[in-house]
Design an enzyme around this catalytic site. Structure first.
Site, PDB file in Angstrom:
ATOM      1  N   ASP A  10      -7.620  -6.812  23.523  1.00  0.00           N
ATOM      2  CA  ASP A  10      -8.989  -7.493  24.149  1.00  0.00           C
ATOM      3  C   ASP A  10      -9.544  -6.351  25.155  1.00  0.00           C
ATOM      4  OD1 ASP A  10      -8.052  -9.599  22.958  1.00  0.00           O
ATOM      5  OD2 ASP A  10      -8.092 -10.898  24.872  1.00  0.00           O
TER       6      ASP A  10
ATOM      7  N   LYS B  20      -9.199 -13.484  17.780  1.00  0.00           N
ATOM      8  CA  LYS B  20      -8.419 -14.838  18.140  1.00  0.00           C
ATOM      9  C   LYS B  20      -9.347 -15.696  18.810  1.00  0.00           C
ATOM     10  CE  LYS B  20      -6.350 -12.228  21.842  1.00  0.00           C
ATOM     11  NZ  LYS B  20      -7.166 -12.934  22.942  1.00  0.00           N
TER      12      LYS B  20
ATOM     13  N   CYS C 196      -3.841 -12.460  28.305  1.00  0.00           N
ATOM     14  CA  CYS C 196      -3.780 -12.115  26.861  1.00  0.00           C
ATOM     15  C   CYS C 196      -2.560 -11.039  26.610  1.00  0.00           C
ATOM     16  CB  CYS C 196      -4.857 -11.861  26.155  1.00  0.00           C
ATOM     17  SG  CYS C 196      -5.956 -13.257  26.303  1.00  0.00           S
TER      18      CYS C 196
HETATM   19  C1  VGL Z   1      -8.446 -13.577  28.400  1.00  0.00           C
HETATM   20  C2  VGL Z   1      -9.015 -15.163  29.635  1.00  0.00           C
HETATM   21  C3  VGL Z   1      -9.634 -15.862  28.606  1.00  0.00           C
HETATM   22  C4  VGL Z   1      -7.783 -12.183  28.049  1.00  0.00           C
HETATM   23  C5  VGL Z   1      -9.213 -14.002  27.185  1.00  0.00           C
HETATM   24  O1  VGL Z   1      -8.055 -11.285  27.416  1.00  0.00           O
HETATM   25  O2  VGL Z   1      -6.910 -12.077  28.715  1.00  0.00           O
HETATM   26  N1  VGL Z   1      -8.428 -14.039  29.507  1.00  0.00           N
HETATM   27  N2  VGL Z   1      -9.922 -15.040  27.454  1.00  0.00           N
END
Ligand code: VGL
Ligand code: ZN
Length: 218
Positions: A14, A112, A157
């Site tokens: 991410d 995802k 994540c």
């Molecule tokens: C994430 C919160 C919500 C992350 C993704 O990438 O850690 N955190 N969605």
């Protein structure tokens, strides 16, 4: 630490502008991971990346729950879920892999969190902990047995991906200075960063600094 190009892979979790300063769910110094990731990418033979990829109105967005605030936790059919500001909206510029990341060696991209009612932190399973993303099969068919993780956010994540990778039998190394965390305070006054570190250490996950991988001494 030596990198074996046949069995080791770098997983970039991410690394999207939505999680960086100026984005919708900014992680402090989140963009600080970009140059470190680019240095690591020159060392590894292979890499994969993930993208948080939500439809507008996703169930993890506080805005989808009238009367609720971002960073509150609510019960969902699959367990407790933190509510977030709208972020990672599929197809938007801030959901792209950060444009400064060199994608030459990124051989697979896993998206995802695209099911409207189900969130996904881990690169391996949605938050019901049973719906697979397909990454496990891809890694096994490609012959990778050790996964080095970096990206955002350490305590969500990246941490959940590390936990699932360890549970699936992969060796797991988290490259700490190539990650940044959100750091929510939990009900018992600890932080999600401390909890993540303790949980992963208990699962046999190794933490290293990128310097241990980038120096010629190995
Ligand atoms: C994430 C919160 C919500 C992350 C993704 O990438 O850690 N955190 N969605
Ligand atoms: Zn998300």
């Amino acid at each position: 630490m030596q990198i074996d190009p046949n069995r080791d892979i770098l997983g970039i979790i991410d690394a999207q502008p939505t999680f960086m300063p100026g984005g919708e769910l900014p992680v402090a110094d989140g963009d600080g991971v970009v140059p470190v990731i680019n240095r690591l990418l020159r060392r590894f033979g292979h890499a994969f990346a993930t993208q948080d990829w939500h439809p507008a109105g996703h169930a993890s967005f506080a805005s989808a729950h009238p009367g609720r605030q971002a960073y509150e936790s609510i019960g969902m059919p699959y367990g407790q879920q933190v509510l977030w500001p709208d972020h990672g909206v599929a197809g938007t510029a801030s959901a792209a892999i950060h444009p400064d990341i060199d994608q030459t060696r990124i051989e697979a991209v896993i998206r995802k969190g695209f099911r409207p009612e189900l969130d996904s932190y881990s690169a391996f399973f949605e938050n019901d902990r049973e719906t697979p993303t397909g990454l496990e099969g891809w890694l096994r068919q490609r012959g990778f047995s050790r996964v080095f993780l970096c990206g955002l956010a350490t305590d969500f994540c990246v941490g959940w991906s590390a936990e699932d990778a360890a549970g699936l039998g992969f060796s797991v190394v988290v490259i700490e200075d190539a990650c940044r965390g959100i750091g929510l305070t939990t009900s018992d006054g600890r932080t999600t960063m401390d909890e993540t570190r303790d949980r992963l250490t208990g699962l046999g996950v190794t933490f290293v600094d990128s310097r241990a991988l980038l120096t010629n001494a190995g």
